[in-house]
Write an enzyme that holds these catalytic residues in place. Structure first.
Site, PDB file in Angstrom:
ATOM      1  N   ARG A  21      36.691  37.408  63.062  1.00  0.00           N
ATOM      2  CA  ARG A  21      38.031  37.000  62.621  1.00  0.00           C
ATOM      3  C   ARG A  21      39.059  37.029  63.756  1.00  0.00           C
ATOM      4  NH1 ARG A  21      39.128  38.965  56.618  1.00  0.00           N
ATOM      5  NH2 ARG A  21      37.355  38.004  55.609  1.00  0.00           N
ATOM      6  N   ASP A  44      52.983  37.625  49.407  1.00  0.00           N
ATOM      7  CA  ASP A  44      51.771  38.025  50.105  1.00  0.00           C
ATOM      8  C   ASP A  44      52.209  38.544  51.471  1.00  0.00           C
ATOM      9  OD1 ASP A  44      48.585  37.221  49.523  1.00  0.00           O
ATOM     10  OD2 ASP A  44      49.031  37.689  51.605  1.00  0.00           O
TER      11      ASP A  44
HETATM   12  C1  LIG Z   1      41.583  38.561  47.482  1.00  0.00           C
HETATM   13  S1  LIG Z   1      43.233  37.962  47.601  1.00  0.00           S
HETATM   14  C2  LIG Z   1      43.718  38.000  45.892  1.00  0.00           C
HETATM   15  C3  LIG Z   1      44.459  36.765  45.469  1.00  0.00           C
HETATM   16  C4  LIG Z   1      44.836  36.683  43.987  1.00  0.00           C
HETATM   17  N1  LIG Z   1      45.678  37.767  43.599  1.00  0.00           N
HETATM   18  C5  LIG Z   1      43.594  36.633  43.127  1.00  0.00           C
HETATM   19  O1  LIG Z   1      43.261  37.636  42.482  1.00  0.00           O
HETATM   20  O2  LIG Z   1      42.939  35.582  43.068  1.00  0.00           O
HETATM   21  C6  LIG Z   1      44.064  39.403  48.286  1.00  0.00           C
HETATM   22  C7  LIG Z   1      45.424  39.073  48.900  1.00  0.00           C
HETATM   23  O3  LIG Z   1      46.109  40.304  49.167  1.00  0.00           O
HETATM   24  C8  LIG Z   1      46.881  40.140  50.330  1.00  0.00           C
HETATM   25  N2  LIG Z   1      47.244  41.463  50.883  1.00  0.00           N
HETATM   26  C9  LIG Z   1      46.447  42.345  51.537  1.00  0.00           C
HETATM   27  N3  LIG Z   1      47.146  43.430  51.913  1.00  0.00           N
HETATM   28  C10 LIG Z   1      48.412  43.232  51.478  1.00  0.00           C
HETATM   29  C11 LIG Z   1      49.614  43.994  51.566  1.00  0.00           C
HETATM   30  N4  LIG Z   1      49.668  45.189  52.193  1.00  0.00           N
HETATM   31  N5  LIG Z   1      50.740  43.493  51.003  1.00  0.00           N
HETATM   32  C12 LIG Z   1      50.721  42.293  50.367  1.00  0.00           C
HETATM   33  N6  LIG Z   1      49.625  41.518  50.259  1.00  0.00           N
HETATM   34  C13 LIG Z   1      48.484  41.990  50.810  1.00  0.00           C
HETATM   35  C14 LIG Z   1      45.984  39.306  51.229  1.00  0.00           C
HETATM   36  O4  LIG Z   1      46.707  38.645  52.243  1.00  0.00           O
HETATM   37  C15 LIG Z   1      45.301  38.362  50.242  1.00  0.00           C
HETATM   38  O5  LIG Z   1      45.942  37.101  50.199  1.00  0.00           O
END
Ligand SMILES: C[S@@+](CC[C@H](N)C(=O)[O-])C[C@H]1O[C@@H](n2cnc3c(N)ncnc32)[C@H](O)[C@@H]1O
Length: 281
Positions: A44, A146
């Protein structure tokens, strides 16, 4: 003693570099990477090293320390953004019934998608609410946030390859997506009517001030808590529940459970919770 070199690579990379990436990501974003993710971290970040013309991960880490603006590309590279339209269909059915409850009639309705990734989740919320409320959907405001600015850009554009919307009900596809033609063939754009219901913001859930006012009717915080350790999960849950109305609902991901946090929430049905009266203040 020198740290163990991690395989044959284009860029210098050893165990110590991996530990340092892990530590920085945990402190900044709360994300706990398993020790098995060494190759994932390499692949990555390799592109970023190439773009910056750096030869090793240790020089990248030094660069990161000297250039605060590198934190965002660092985080964008390391987040996992898997999502889909109407992922866990039952959540959207429950959201639609909540929006139709008599006590919510005639007033603004507020929703938060707290880890919205590329936008499929908040746009699915918007579709479900538009279907449930018809013209009354003008009362709806969805905040979608996000930590990753790359996914937020995609989400704001609202343009997706047709395969992403393939599983949707044909009536929804017809009503809420415009198919691209010419150079945009193979793409579909979310209609303005839906896009204007959603406001995208960058919010790092780990930060102490989210700059959000409370009174949410529902919070979707799905498939992000799994990346955080348990104390962080409970702390965030307490903070989110404070932003919910007493009759609001908290939607969690399919593999996330908060039954242990019984001082904060009560399970209503599979992965859907309501605030406990007199819970965290
Ligand atoms: C697996 S995706 C989930 C997307 C959606 N909620 C779903 O369930 O389909 C996880 C998301 O969490 C975000 N994320 C990770 N750490 C975070 C943080 N500290 N604050 C906000 N968002 C975060 C990532 O960038 C990613 O887009």
């Amino acid at each position: 003693m020198n740290a163990r070199v991690l395989g044959e690579h284009e860029f210098g990379y050893d165990e110590d570099d991996f530990e340092q990436v892990r530590d920085r990501l945990y402190r900044r974003a709360g994300i706990s990477l398993a020790s098995s993710k060494q190759q994932m971290v390499y692949s990555r970040l390799a592109r970023r090293l190439r773009e910056l013309n750096l030869r090793s991960f240790s020089s990248y880490l030094a660069y990161l320390d000297q250039h605060p603006e590198e934190w965002q590309p660092f985080i964008n590279a390391l987040t996992t953004n898997i999502t889909a339209f109407f992922r866990e269909q039952h959540h959207f059915e429950q959201l639609a019934s909540l929006a139709r409850e008599p006590q919510r009639r005639g007033r603004p309705l507020r929703f938060w998608s707290a880890a919205s990734s590329t936008g499929e989740e908040p746009y699915s919320m918007a579709m479900a609410l538009r279907q449930a409320l018809g013209e009354q959907a003008h009362r709806v405001q969805i905040i979608a946030s996000d930590i990753d600015t790359g996914v937020l850009e995609t989400a704001r554009r609202g343009i997706y390859p047709l395969e992403r919307i393939d599983p949707l009900d044909p009536a929804l596809k017809k009503r809420y997506f415009q198919r691209g033609t010419g150079s945009n063939a193979g793409l579909a754009r979310v209609v303005p009517e839906l896009r204007q219901m959603v406001e995208f913001r960058r919010i790092n859930l780990l930060e102490t001030d989210w700059r959000l006012s409370g009174g949410f009717d529902a919070i979707f915080c799905r498939n992000v808590m799994i990346y955080f350790d348990k104390p962080t999960q409970v702390r965030l849950l307490e903070r989110m529940v404070r932003l919910l109305r007493p009759d609001g609902l908290f939607f969690a991901g399919h593999s996330e459970s908060f039954v242990q946090a019984s001082h904060v929430v009560k399970l209503v049905c599979r992965t859907v919770y309501q605030p406990v009266p007199g819970g965290p203040t």
